[in-house]
Write an enzyme that holds these catalytic residues in place. Structure first.
Site, mmCIF file in Angstrom:
data_model
loop_
_atom_site.group_PDB
_atom_site.id
_atom_site.type_symbol
_atom_site.label_atom_id
_atom_site.label_comp_id
_atom_site.label_asym_id
_atom_site.label_seq_id
_atom_site.Cartn_x
_atom_site.Cartn_y
_atom_site.Cartn_z
ATOM 1 N N ASP A 1 5.439 -17.608 -53.045
ATOM 2 C CA ASP A 1 4.099 -17.552 -52.459
ATOM 3 C C ASP A 1 3.205 -16.814 -53.452
ATOM 4 O O ASP A 1 3.221 -15.583 -53.525
ATOM 5 C CB ASP A 1 4.145 -16.830 -51.106
ATOM 6 C CG ASP A 1 2.758 -16.722 -50.466
ATOM 7 O OD1 ASP A 1 1.753 -16.942 -51.174
ATOM 8 O OD2 ASP A 1 2.688 -16.386 -49.273
ATOM 9 N N LYS B 1 -6.294 -18.987 -52.344
ATOM 10 C CA LYS B 1 -7.256 -17.920 -52.668
ATOM 11 C C LYS B 1 -8.187 -18.261 -53.837
ATOM 12 O O LYS B 1 -9.168 -18.938 -53.644
ATOM 13 C CB LYS B 1 -6.509 -16.600 -52.861
ATOM 14 C CG LYS B 1 -5.894 -16.116 -51.527
ATOM 15 C CD LYS B 1 -5.954 -14.625 -51.324
ATOM 16 C CE LYS B 1 -5.889 -14.253 -49.866
ATOM 17 N NZ LYS B 1 -4.555 -14.269 -49.255
ATOM 18 N N PHE C 1 3.615 -11.218 -46.350
ATOM 19 C CA PHE C 1 2.548 -11.918 -45.628
ATOM 20 C C PHE C 1 2.493 -13.352 -46.136
ATOM 21 O O PHE C 1 2.332 -13.584 -47.329
ATOM 22 C CB PHE C 1 1.187 -11.248 -45.823
ATOM 23 C CG PHE C 1 0.104 -11.919 -45.010
ATOM 24 C CD1 PHE C 1 -0.083 -11.595 -43.673
ATOM 25 C CD2 PHE C 1 -0.686 -12.915 -45.567
ATOM 26 C CE1 PHE C 1 -1.052 -12.249 -42.903
ATOM 27 C CE2 PHE C 1 -1.652 -13.571 -44.807
ATOM 28 C CZ PHE C 1 -1.838 -13.231 -43.476
HETATM 29 C C1 LIG Z 1 -3.869 -14.828 -48.040
HETATM 30 C C2 LIG Z 1 -2.435 -15.126 -48.123
HETATM 31 C C3 LIG Z 1 -1.839 -16.140 -47.347
HETATM 32 C C4 LIG Z 1 -2.617 -16.937 -46.335
HETATM 33 O O1 LIG Z 1 -3.635 -17.678 -46.923
HETATM 34 P P1 LIG Z 1 -4.867 -18.215 -46.023
HETATM 35 O O2 LIG Z 1 -5.725 -18.953 -47.006
HETATM 36 O O3 LIG Z 1 -5.506 -17.033 -45.401
HETATM 37 O O4 LIG Z 1 -4.291 -19.148 -45.018
HETATM 38 C C5 LIG Z 1 -0.488 -16.377 -47.523
HETATM 39 N N1 LIG Z 1 0.238 -15.676 -48.409
HETATM 40 C C6 LIG Z 1 -0.301 -14.711 -49.177
HETATM 41 C C7 LIG Z 1 0.554 -13.987 -50.156
HETATM 42 C C8 LIG Z 1 -1.643 -14.388 -49.041
HETATM 43 O O5 LIG Z 1 -2.168 -13.399 -49.783
#
Ligand SMILES: *Cc1c(COP(=O)(O)O)cnc(C)c1O
Length: 409
Positions: free
Chosen positions: A225, A254, A140
């Site tokens: 990420d 986050k 994700f």
């Molecule tokens: C939450 C998340 C995203 C997206 O972040 P947003 O602040 O919702 O745009 C991307 N990568 C990972 C691993 C995430 O947990």
């Protein structure tokens, strides 16, 4: 239900787009790991607003930083430097072990920045067709057209037209598949050190180091990420610090500002020239208010030893979840995670949403990940007693589900 709560629910249901499945209550107030709804009911927060509320709710250091910065100066746009952002850039680079940072308002935007920086890096070297982006299935990375193209789960693409060109996916953890996919047209490889949304799936041992070697061999950038795994979440400031495999680009968000919207794209000096003046930008990213909040979060993490605390509490939590797997083998099949990002995988026959509902009825809020995982991502300040309260409620819920299954079979 109190009349006021009903009125609010009516407004929300009439006017909000229906993008979320939201239960019929409204959170109004928080303190530490506790939340209260508009009817006065108390909840234990063990999902942390999806790993965002790093310091919990109403933390005095965060509240004071936001209040005083709001009174002093909220926003200037990036035409000008601002005071808390200058301090934050130094503190974040020091803690993350990276050299430079571009601030955004979300994780998705940090990913978009990483896509653009990596392509532009090759372009500036004259390698203008090197635009390939390789990510992993079940990953994700966010919801914008670029980030959703990298997100390795077809359900997130449906109905949105073609993904951005040049994106492909390989199985997570499979170095041989990655090796076959990479070539001289690959601009960058995107990977989460632990797949969070995908079901709290840690990378196999040696995977990140293997990716580092493969990327170096073909000249592709390695992008981690760490939007979910960073900011002390796994018991290290960044998850890559556990085994020292440094990425070229690092995406954070986050927990970074404790709930004030912020993200960050970090890089090393080697790639600093890839986005020159005018090549990329944002109106809000890194504004004074969000920067003051993030600075307070990072200073509190350091001052209060929250990295070590997250590690210790995570071990405690994972131990409790492992006991639940032993105790309820017909409904709980595995416990995994690192630090305060832990998941309990349920048997495929158990409806994870029903488990979350049952926990909520007992006053405990957690979230799900993947199709069958109960995910814990509590505030980093959580205590062993609070975790025990949550896992005791889960124990009771699993016992109920296990006995229902026996009756049925
Ligand atoms: C939450 C998340 C995203 C997206 O972040 P947003 O602040 O919702 O745009 C991307 N990568 C990972 C691993 C995430 O947990």
């Amino acid at each position: 239900m109190p009349k006021y709560t009903q009125e609010l629910l009516d407004e929300a249901k009439k006017h909000l787009l229906k993008t979320y499945r939201q239960p019929d209550f409204i959170l109004a107030r928080g303190a530490g790991c506790r939340l209260w709804d508009t009817a006065g009911r108390e909840y234990l927060d063990l999902y942390g607003g999806i790993a965002v509320s790093a310091l919990g709710h109403g933390h005095p250091a965060l509240v004071a930083a936001i209040a005083s910065q709001a009174a002093q100066l909220i926003h200037t746009a990036n035409y000008f430097y601002n005071e808390p952002n200058a301090k934050l850039s130094a503190k974040l680079c020091e803690l993350a072990k990276m050299d430079r940072v571009f601030f955004t308002n979300s994780g998705t935007e940090a990913i978009e920045g990483a896509i653009k920086l990596s392509r532009r890096f090759h372009h500036a070297k004259g390698d203008v067709h090197r635009q390939g982006l390789v990510a992993t299935f079940n990953a994700f990375h966010g919801r914008s057209m670029g980030a959703v193209s990298l997100t390795g789960q077809p359900k997130y693409w449906e109905g949105f037209g073609a993904p951005i060109p040049g994106v492909s996916h390989v199985a997570y953890g499979d170095l041989a598949a990655m090796e076959r996919r990479l070539n001289d047209q690959t601009a960058a490889v995107f990977v989460e050190p632990i797949q969070g949304e995908g079901g709290v799936l840690p990378a196999p041992a040696g995977y990140l180091a293997g990716l580092r070697a493969l990327c170096d061999r073909v000249g592709a950038l390695l992008v981690f990420d760490e939007i979910q795994t960073g900011i002390a979440r796994t018991g290290a400031f960044m998850a890559w610090h556990h085994d020292g495999v440094q990425p070229d680009l690092l995406c954070s968000a986050k927990g970074i500002a404790g709930g004030v919207p912020m993200g960050a794209l970090l890089t090393t000096e080697k790639f600093a020239e890839a986005l020159p003046v005018g090549a990329h930008g944002t109106t809000f990213g890194g504004n004074a208010l969000a920067s003051a909040a993030a600075l307070a979060v990072l200073e509190t993490i350091e001052r209060d030893g929250l990295i070590a605390h997250a590690k210790a509490m995570g071990e405690h939590l994972l131990g409790s979840l492992a006991k639940l797997v032993e105790k309820h083998p017909s409904v709980a099949v595995a416990a995994r995670g690192r630090g305060l990002l832990c998941g309990l995988e349920l048997d495929k026959q158990v409806d994870v949403r029903a488990v979350l509902d049952a926990l909520r009825a007992r006053g405990v809020l957690v979230s799900s990940a993947g199709t069958s995982v109960v995910r814990f991502a509590p505030p980093l300040i959580v205590t062993a007693r609070e975790l025990d309260e949550g896992t005791a409620a889960l124990d009771a819920v699993l016992a109920e589900f296990a006995s229902q299954r026996e009756v049925k079979s």
